[in-house]
Design an enzyme around this catalytic site. Structure first.
Site, PDB file in Angstrom:
ATOM      1  N   ASP A   1      48.632  48.628  55.908  1.00  0.00           N
ATOM      2  CA  ASP A   1      48.042  47.352  56.338  1.00  0.00           C
ATOM      3  C   ASP A   1      47.772  47.410  57.835  1.00  0.00           C
ATOM      4  O   ASP A   1      48.365  48.211  58.558  1.00  0.00           O
ATOM      5  CB  ASP A   1      49.006  46.187  56.034  1.00  0.00           C
ATOM      6  CG  ASP A   1      48.271  44.859  55.860  1.00  0.00           C
ATOM      7  OD1 ASP A   1      48.147  44.399  54.703  1.00  0.00           O
ATOM      8  OD2 ASP A   1      47.818  44.284  56.870  1.00  0.00           O
TER       9      ASP A   1
ATOM     10  N   ASN B   1      42.836  47.404  48.321  1.00  0.00           N
ATOM     11  CA  ASN B   1      43.015  45.967  48.096  1.00  0.00           C
ATOM     12  C   ASN B   1      42.833  45.127  49.348  1.00  0.00           C
ATOM     13  O   ASN B   1      42.631  43.914  49.251  1.00  0.00           O
ATOM     14  CB  ASN B   1      44.425  45.783  47.499  1.00  0.00           C
ATOM     15  CG  ASN B   1      44.894  44.361  47.506  1.00  0.00           C
ATOM     16  OD1 ASN B   1      44.378  43.536  46.762  1.00  0.00           O
ATOM     17  ND2 ASN B   1      45.850  44.052  48.370  1.00  0.00           N
TER      18      ASN B   1
ATOM     19  N   TYR C   1      31.206  36.868  51.385  1.00  0.00           N
ATOM     20  CA  TYR C   1      32.266  37.228  50.426  1.00  0.00           C
ATOM     21  C   TYR C   1      31.644  37.649  49.093  1.00  0.00           C
ATOM     22  O   TYR C   1      32.010  38.671  48.525  1.00  0.00           O
ATOM     23  CB  TYR C   1      33.214  36.037  50.245  1.00  0.00           C
ATOM     24  CG  TYR C   1      34.517  36.397  49.563  1.00  0.00           C
ATOM     25  CD1 TYR C   1      35.510  37.112  50.224  1.00  0.00           C
ATOM     26  CD2 TYR C   1      34.763  36.025  48.243  1.00  0.00           C
ATOM     27  CE1 TYR C   1      36.707  37.436  49.608  1.00  0.00           C
ATOM     28  CE2 TYR C   1      35.959  36.341  47.614  1.00  0.00           C
ATOM     29  CZ  TYR C   1      36.926  37.052  48.303  1.00  0.00           C
ATOM     30  OH  TYR C   1      38.110  37.389  47.678  1.00  0.00           O
TER      31      TYR C   1
ATOM     32  N   LYS D   1      32.022  41.431  47.431  1.00  0.00           N
ATOM     33  CA  LYS D   1      32.779  41.611  46.186  1.00  0.00           C
ATOM     34  C   LYS D   1      31.883  42.150  45.069  1.00  0.00           C
ATOM     35  O   LYS D   1      32.326  42.927  44.219  1.00  0.00           O
ATOM     36  CB  LYS D   1      33.462  40.302  45.784  1.00  0.00           C
ATOM     37  CG  LYS D   1      34.578  39.894  46.755  1.00  0.00           C
ATOM     38  CD  LYS D   1      35.646  40.989  46.877  1.00  0.00           C
ATOM     39  CE  LYS D   1      36.805  40.577  47.762  1.00  0.00           C
ATOM     40  NZ  LYS D   1      37.826  41.638  47.889  1.00  0.00           N
TER      41      LYS D   1
ATOM     42  N   ILE E   1      44.228  32.841  43.643  1.00  0.00           N
ATOM     43  CA  ILE E   1      45.617  33.314  43.592  1.00  0.00           C
ATOM     44  C   ILE E   1      46.337  32.764  44.820  1.00  0.00           C
ATOM     45  O   ILE E   1      45.791  32.805  45.937  1.00  0.00           O
ATOM     46  CB  ILE E   1      45.673  34.861  43.603  1.00  0.00           C
ATOM     47  CG1 ILE E   1      44.724  35.462  42.539  1.00  0.00           C
ATOM     48  CG2 ILE E   1      47.109  35.346  43.399  1.00  0.00           C
ATOM     49  CD1 ILE E   1      45.000  35.087  41.107  1.00  0.00           C
TER      50      ILE E   1
ATOM     51  N   THR F   1      47.984  32.972  47.683  1.00  0.00           N
ATOM     52  CA  THR F   1      48.367  33.939  48.729  1.00  0.00           C
ATOM     53  C   THR F   1      47.905  33.387  50.079  1.00  0.00           C
ATOM     54  O   THR F   1      47.149  32.407  50.122  1.00  0.00           O
ATOM     55  CB  THR F   1      47.667  35.305  48.527  1.00  0.00           C
ATOM     56  OG1 THR F   1      46.282  35.165  48.921  1.00  0.00           O
ATOM     57  CG2 THR F   1      47.735  35.801  47.103  1.00  0.00           C
TER      58      THR F   1
HETATM   59  N1  LIG Z   1      43.905  35.118  46.884  1.00  0.00           N
HETATM   60  C1  LIG Z   1      42.838  34.958  46.137  1.00  0.00           C
HETATM   61  O1  LIG Z   1      42.553  33.854  45.638  1.00  0.00           O
HETATM   62  C2  LIG Z   1      41.946  36.130  45.847  1.00  0.00           C
HETATM   63  C3  LIG Z   1      41.022  36.028  44.809  1.00  0.00           C
HETATM   64  C4  LIG Z   1      40.173  37.088  44.523  1.00  0.00           C
HETATM   65  C5  LIG Z   1      40.265  38.261  45.255  1.00  0.00           C
HETATM   66  N2  LIG Z   1      41.181  38.343  46.263  1.00  0.00           N
HETATM   67  C6  LIG Z   1      41.229  39.608  47.009  1.00  0.00           C
HETATM   68  O2  LIG Z   1      42.526  40.136  46.925  1.00  0.00           O
HETATM   69  C7  LIG Z   1      42.742  41.020  48.034  1.00  0.00           C
HETATM   70  C8  LIG Z   1      44.104  40.733  48.625  1.00  0.00           C
HETATM   71  O3  LIG Z   1      44.081  39.412  49.137  1.00  0.00           O
HETATM   72  P1  LIG Z   1      45.336  38.434  49.128  1.00  0.00           P
HETATM   73  O4  LIG Z   1      44.930  37.240  48.347  1.00  0.00           O
HETATM   74  O5  LIG Z   1      46.574  39.160  48.786  1.00  0.00           O
HETATM   75  O6  LIG Z   1      45.284  37.979  50.667  1.00  0.00           O
HETATM   76  P2  LIG Z   1      46.238  38.310  51.894  1.00  0.00           P
HETATM   77  O7  LIG Z   1      45.545  37.719  53.065  1.00  0.00           O
HETATM   78  O8  LIG Z   1      47.623  37.901  51.576  1.00  0.00           O
HETATM   79  O9  LIG Z   1      46.192  39.908  51.982  1.00  0.00           O
HETATM   80  C9  LIG Z   1      45.140  40.634  52.564  1.00  0.00           C
HETATM   81  C10 LIG Z   1      45.743  41.755  53.400  1.00  0.00           C
HETATM   82  O10 LIG Z   1      44.676  42.587  53.891  1.00  0.00           O
HETATM   83  C11 LIG Z   1      45.051  42.992  55.210  1.00  0.00           C
HETATM   84  N3  LIG Z   1      43.880  43.385  55.983  1.00  0.00           N
HETATM   85  C12 LIG Z   1      42.880  42.596  56.465  1.00  0.00           C
HETATM   86  N4  LIG Z   1      42.011  43.319  57.177  1.00  0.00           N
HETATM   87  C13 LIG Z   1      42.459  44.601  57.160  1.00  0.00           C
HETATM   88  C14 LIG Z   1      41.993  45.815  57.724  1.00  0.00           C
HETATM   89  N5  LIG Z   1      40.879  45.867  58.476  1.00  0.00           N
HETATM   90  N6  LIG Z   1      42.687  46.952  57.483  1.00  0.00           N
HETATM   91  C15 LIG Z   1      43.823  46.923  56.745  1.00  0.00           C
HETATM   92  N7  LIG Z   1      44.328  45.800  56.194  1.00  0.00           N
HETATM   93  C16 LIG Z   1      43.654  44.648  56.401  1.00  0.00           C
HETATM   94  C17 LIG Z   1      45.726  41.737  55.801  1.00  0.00           C
HETATM   95  O11 LIG Z   1      46.504  42.035  56.938  1.00  0.00           O
HETATM   96  C18 LIG Z   1      46.514  41.235  54.612  1.00  0.00           C
HETATM   97  O12 LIG Z   1      47.837  41.742  54.610  1.00  0.00           O
HETATM   98  C19 LIG Z   1      41.557  40.801  48.977  1.00  0.00           C
HETATM   99  O13 LIG Z   1      40.631  41.855  48.810  1.00  0.00           O
HETATM  100  C20 LIG Z   1      40.954  39.494  48.500  1.00  0.00           C
HETATM  101  O14 LIG Z   1      39.581  39.380  48.769  1.00  0.00           O
HETATM  102  C21 LIG Z   1      42.033  37.334  46.566  1.00  0.00           C
END
Ligand SMILES: NC(=O)c1ccc[n+]([C@@H]2O[C@H](COP(=O)([O-])OP(=O)(O)OC[C@H]3O[C@@H](n4cnc5c(N)ncnc54)[C@H](O)[C@@H]3O)[C@@H](O)[C@H]2O)c1
Length: 252
Positions: free
Chosen positions: A36, A89, A155, A159, A188, A190
């Site tokens: 990360d 991810n 976004y 995606k 989700i 988060t």
């Molecule tokens: N939470 C939702 O509702 C949801 C829904 C669909 C998809 N997603 C996708 O799930 C994935 C994880 O998201 P999450 O919900 O756990 O959010 P989150 O914000 O908890 O986690 C995302 C992580 O990515 C890291 N990150 C950001 N930029 C970065 C970079 N340049 N290099 C390395 N790490 C980096 C952040 O520090 C963070 O820890 C993402 O791709 C997000 O688009 C999330």
């Protein structure tokens, strides 16, 4: 232990879906590299896994840099001898709620760099490491690859690109016995959706718009990630798996 002897990298491993997945892979016996850009949170996730009896370490990465991603994969192979599971991810939602005529070009590009370029770099670097023994690459897309909401063009664009890259990569990497799949979650609970949490009215209205009026949990997504990473999913390839409680299946 379904992941005994396996080595996994989880990018965005400090975040909600990433940390839950890293924990589950480690519970299954994998050696997990929590990767990360957020060093403190990433180190804490790796330490938590070790405290719980699993095997994990932290690796700082910025997925917008191919050099950074490639170094992470090379360091992993040097230290642990192989890479079997790559969970690409890391992602951001971006500023969100911007009319397309007002989106700053830099904001659009930043989202593309992280959500799209970052996934390509992860696929490429992992494929180089896996080409002699096979493996699984899992990319995080979203239901927003398939359905659109207002004012979220960057976004959606990124995606949808993740789904396209997943298909193309699965085809190109099949001959190396590398499976490439994606997940498409809905809302989700988060930190990614924190921006809406503060306003109870908005938060509740989003929650109520979900099929069973509840958000998914990172742990529910992690279960699907672990399945896709496992040999039980040996005939699953090139597709995105919806983890959305049906959100993308029906008109809202
Ligand atoms: N939470 C939702 O509702 C949801 C829904 C669909 C998809 N997603 C996708 O799930 C994935 C994880 O998201 P999450 O919900 O756990 O959010 P989150 O914000 O908890 O986690 C995302 C992580 O990515 C890291 N990150 C950001 N930029 C970065 C970079 N340049 N290099 C390395 N790490 C980096 C952040 O520090 C963070 O820890 C993402 O791709 C997000 O688009 C999330």
């Amino acid at each position: 232990m379904r992941f005994a002897g396996k080595v996994a990298i989880v990018t965005g491993g400090a975040g909600g879906i990433g940390s839950a997945s890293a924990k589950l892979l480690a519970e299954g016996g994998a050696e997990v590299v929590v990767a990360d850009i957020n060093r403190d949170a990433g180190r804490a996730v790796a330490a938590g896994i070790v405290e719980a009896g699993g095997r994990a370490s932290f690796h700082a990465v910025d997925v917008t840099s191919y050099e950074s991603v490639s170094n992470m994969v090379e360091d992993t192979v040097t230290e642990f001898g192989q890479l079997d599971i790559m969970f690409n991810n890391a992602g951001v939602f971006g500023d969100g709620q911007l009319d397309l005529m007002e989106i700053p070009i830099e904001e659009y590009q930043r989202t593309v760099h992280i959500n799209q370029d970052g996934i390509f770099y992860g696929i490429r670097a992992a494929a180089l490491a896996m080409k002699n023994r096979g493996g699984v690459i899992i990319n995080t897309a979203s239901i927003y690859a398939y359905i659109a909401d207002r004012k979220q063009l960057p976004y959606h664009a990124t995606k949808a690109a993740v789904v396209g890259m997943t298909k193309a990569a699965a085809l190109d990497l099949a001959k190396y016995n590398i499976r490439v799949v994606a997940i498409a979650p809905s809302m989700i609970d988060t930190p990614l959706i924190d921006r809406w949490r503060a306003d109870e009215r908005v938060w509740n209205s989003i929650r109520k718009s979900q099929m069973r009026q509840q958000f998914g949990t990172p742990e529910e997504v992690a279960q699907v990630v672990a399945f896709l990473a496992s040999d039980e999913a040996s005939f699953v390839n090139g597709h995105a798996f919806f983890v959305d409680d049906g959100a993308a299946a029906f008109k809202r």
